[in-house]
Design an enzyme around this catalytic site. Structure first.
Site, PDB file in Angstrom:
ATOM      1  CG  ASP A  12      -1.443   6.753   0.570  1.00  0.00           C
ATOM      2  OD1 ASP A  12      -0.246   7.017   0.416  1.00  0.00           O
ATOM      3  OD2 ASP A  12      -1.935   5.658   0.252  1.00  0.00           O
ATOM      4  CG  ASP A 107      -1.775   5.191  -3.576  1.00  0.00           C
ATOM      5  OD1 ASP A 107      -0.650   5.710  -3.675  1.00  0.00           O
ATOM      6  OD2 ASP A 107      -2.134   4.499  -2.612  1.00  0.00           O
ATOM      7  CD  GLU A 108       2.082   9.329  -1.414  1.00  0.00           C
ATOM      8  OE1 GLU A 108       2.479   8.325  -2.037  1.00  0.00           O
ATOM      9  OE2 GLU A 108       2.788   9.938  -0.619  1.00  0.00           O
TER      10      GLU A 108
HETATM   11  P1  TTP Z   1       1.300   2.687  -1.331  1.00  0.00           P
HETATM   12  O1  TTP Z   1       0.369   3.839  -1.124  1.00  0.00           O
HETATM   13  O2  TTP Z   1       2.660   2.766  -0.728  1.00  0.00           O
HETATM   14  O3  TTP Z   1       0.643   1.361  -0.750  1.00  0.00           O
HETATM   15  P2  TTP Z   1      -0.846   0.872  -0.836  1.00  0.00           P
HETATM   16  O4  TTP Z   1      -1.773   1.902  -1.364  1.00  0.00           O
HETATM   17  O5  TTP Z   1      -0.895  -0.441  -1.547  1.00  0.00           O
HETATM   18  O6  TTP Z   1      -1.166   0.568   0.682  1.00  0.00           O
HETATM   19  P3  TTP Z   1      -1.369   1.610   1.866  1.00  0.00           P
HETATM   20  O7  TTP Z   1      -1.212   2.982   1.299  1.00  0.00           O
HETATM   21  O8  TTP Z   1      -2.745   1.345   2.390  1.00  0.00           O
HETATM   22  O9  TTP Z   1      -0.307   1.268   2.853  1.00  0.00           O
HETATM   23  O10 TTP Z   1       1.479   2.409  -2.870  1.00  0.00           O
HETATM   24  C1  TTP Z   1       0.437   2.594  -3.809  1.00  0.00           C
HETATM   25  C2  TTP Z   1       0.510   1.550  -4.888  1.00  0.00           C
HETATM   26  O11 TTP Z   1       1.788   1.591  -5.528  1.00  0.00           O
HETATM   27  C3  TTP Z   1       0.359   0.146  -4.356  1.00  0.00           C
HETATM   28  O12 TTP Z   1      -1.008  -0.260  -4.265  1.00  0.00           O
HETATM   29  C4  TTP Z   1       1.149  -0.655  -5.354  1.00  0.00           C
HETATM   30  C5  TTP Z   1       2.209   0.279  -5.869  1.00  0.00           C
HETATM   31  N1  TTP Z   1       3.496  -0.058  -5.245  1.00  0.00           N
HETATM   32  C6  TTP Z   1       4.379  -0.857  -5.966  1.00  0.00           C
HETATM   33  O13 TTP Z   1       4.090  -1.240  -7.092  1.00  0.00           O
HETATM   34  N2  TTP Z   1       5.566  -1.180  -5.389  1.00  0.00           N
HETATM   35  C7  TTP Z   1       5.916  -0.777  -4.130  1.00  0.00           C
HETATM   36  O14 TTP Z   1       7.002  -1.117  -3.631  1.00  0.00           O
HETATM   37  C8  TTP Z   1       4.990   0.036  -3.400  1.00  0.00           C
HETATM   38  C9  TTP Z   1       5.327   0.499  -2.004  1.00  0.00           C
HETATM   39  C10 TTP Z   1       3.801   0.365  -3.998  1.00  0.00           C
HETATM   40 MG    MG Z   2      -1.679   3.879  -0.649  1.00  0.00          MG
END
Ligand code: TTP
Ligand code: MG
Length: 403
Positions: A12, A107-108
């Site tokens: 992730d 992203d995961e």
């Molecule tokens: P995440 O992987 O949940 O968050 P992140 O990568 O920003 O942070 P981390 O993993 O380090 O905690 O989500 C990936 C992307 O998806 C995030 O950069 C933006 C988008 N996203 C949204 O648009 N709305 C949301 O509510 C969430 C949780 C994420």
């Molecule tokens: Mg993330």
């Protein structure tokens, strides 16, 4: 002892949207950066850099509130196109390490490295190589959880954040989970955590002490899942996106993201008509119907229902798909893509003989034969269900493709 034969990774990216912005503009590095909607309107935070998170800013918070918490932060609107491009680069890279890569969002992803040791070497150095390669080739930090199943790998990557790696050694699953707060378990949100807290249950270890029967009595099937999750048990496979020859699928990316359920059901009706038509053309029947939704934030959800008997008729498939849609669609986020997949295919219907239904079945068969003949002669759109009309794409637009 849990199944320790698999090597599952959950990869992730850290603060993904912000990380992409930092690659494109390195002067943002280390600053409080927030990507999201309009701070002057009703926009919400998509993500915030770790520096901004220190001020209490988090995803889905109103942008206006984020600005109050940290007025000096850099606020960006972001571009999904750019994020999708970066995501593609990352997935190309992951797929070099294993054929089993299951994307969960932009992203995961889960990866199954079981059996890849001969080629790649031991799993921990391989995971570190993956992280280094993402950093050097794409410029982004990834966190990785490594474990014997998807559940623990996911909790592991979350635990390792930011920019870390965490291995749950086989046999250590319950010990690792016991002190964690119940909210760390995927599927236990704020509301459920609060509910458990009121019952005096804060940690996963405390949850694991509840008898299965009690959890099932209170939460039904979810209770069974909670019982196993609290023990770190999960046998779900990593599903690669390799082409599935055992299903017939149709999906479409909407011209404009939508939250209108009637419009979305109409698109679904059209897709079902297309997929069921192909089933009949191939003389196949399907027992499983899967609905897929991708939201405007690129989060993807799917849900499958198994029918009592295999069919190639539009109506029961549409009804099933609609039922799944009603369960999945929350209306809080706009839908960007909708798709239906028909699987568990058979050459025969395996019908239970139903004396009373026989005539109508024959009539229905004739009806579909008629529809298919007309379409063969005059094109697919020459005859559509009334429910499909709003959702059919405009003429000339390359409409639906396979999943
Ligand atoms: P995440 O992987 O949940 O968050 P992140 O990568 O920003 O942070 P981390 O993993 O380090 O905690 O989500 C990936 C992307 O998806 C995030 O950069 C933006 C988008 N996203 C949204 O648009 N709305 C949301 O509510 C969430 C949780 C994420
Ligand atoms: Mg993330």
């Amino acid at each position: 002892m849990l199944n320790d034969s698999r090597h599952i990774l959950h990869v992730d990216m850290d603060a993904f949207f912000v990380s992409v912005e930092e690659v494109l503009d390195p002067s943002l590095k280390g600053k409080a950066v927030v990507v999201g909607g309009d701070p002057d309107g009703r926009g919400v935070v998509a993500t915030a850099s770790y520096a901004a998170r220190k001020f209490g800013i988090h995803s889905s918070m109103p942008m206006a509130q984020a600005r109050r918490l940290c007025p000096q932060a850099v606020f960006l609107r972001g571009s999904h196109r750019k994020y999708a491009e970066f995501s593609e680069k990352i997935f190309d890279l992951l797929e070099k390490y294993s054929p089993a890569v299951e994307p969960m969002s932009l992203d995961e992803a889960y990866m199954d490295l079981t059996g890849c040791q001969k080629l790649q070497g031991p799993v921990l150095p391989t995971a570190e190589r993956i992280r280094n390669e993402i950093r050097s080739k794409v410029g982004i930090n990834a966190s990785i959880g490594i474990a014997s199943n998807k559940l623990l790998a996911k909790i592991g990557s979350d635990y390792a954040k930011p920019n870390g790696m965490f291995w749950v050694a086989p046999g250590m699953e319950e010990e690792f989970l016991a002190p964690l707060l119940v909210g760390r378990i995927p599927g236990i949100g704020k509301k459920s955590s609060e509910e458990f807290r009121r019952l005096g249950i804060k940690t996963v270890g405390e949850l694991a002490m509840l008898p299965k029967e009690l959890l099932e009595e209170v939460y039904g099937k979810r209770g069974t899942r909670l019982y196993w999750k609290a023990r770190g048990a999960c046998d779900s496979p990593v599903r690669g996106e390799e082409e599935d020859h055992c299903s017939v699928s149709r999906e479409t990316t909407l011209e404009e993201d939508s939250t209108d359920p009637r419009f979305l059901e109409s698109v679904l009706s059209y897709l079902v008509e297309k997929a069921a038509g192909q089933l009949r053309e191939s003389e196949l029947y399907a027992r499983s119907v899967t609905l897929k939704l991708r939201y405007s934030d690129f989060k993807m959800v799917t849900r499958t229902h198994t029918l009592r008997e295999a069919t190639s008729e539009d109506y029961p498939i549409f009804q099933t798909a609609c039922g799944l849609f009603k369960k999945l669609f929350t209306r809080r986020t706009r839908v960007r893509l909708i798709g239906v997949s028909l699987s568990s295919l058979t050459r025969d219907r395996c019908v239970q003989v139903d004396l009373f239904d026989k005539m109508t079945r024959k009539q229905r068969d004739r009806l579909y034969e008629g529809i298919d003949k007309i379409r063969h002669k005059y094109g697919f759109r020459s005859i559509l269900r009334a429910t499909s009309r709003r959702g059919s794409p405009p003429r000339g637009r390359g409409d639906c493709q396979h999943f």
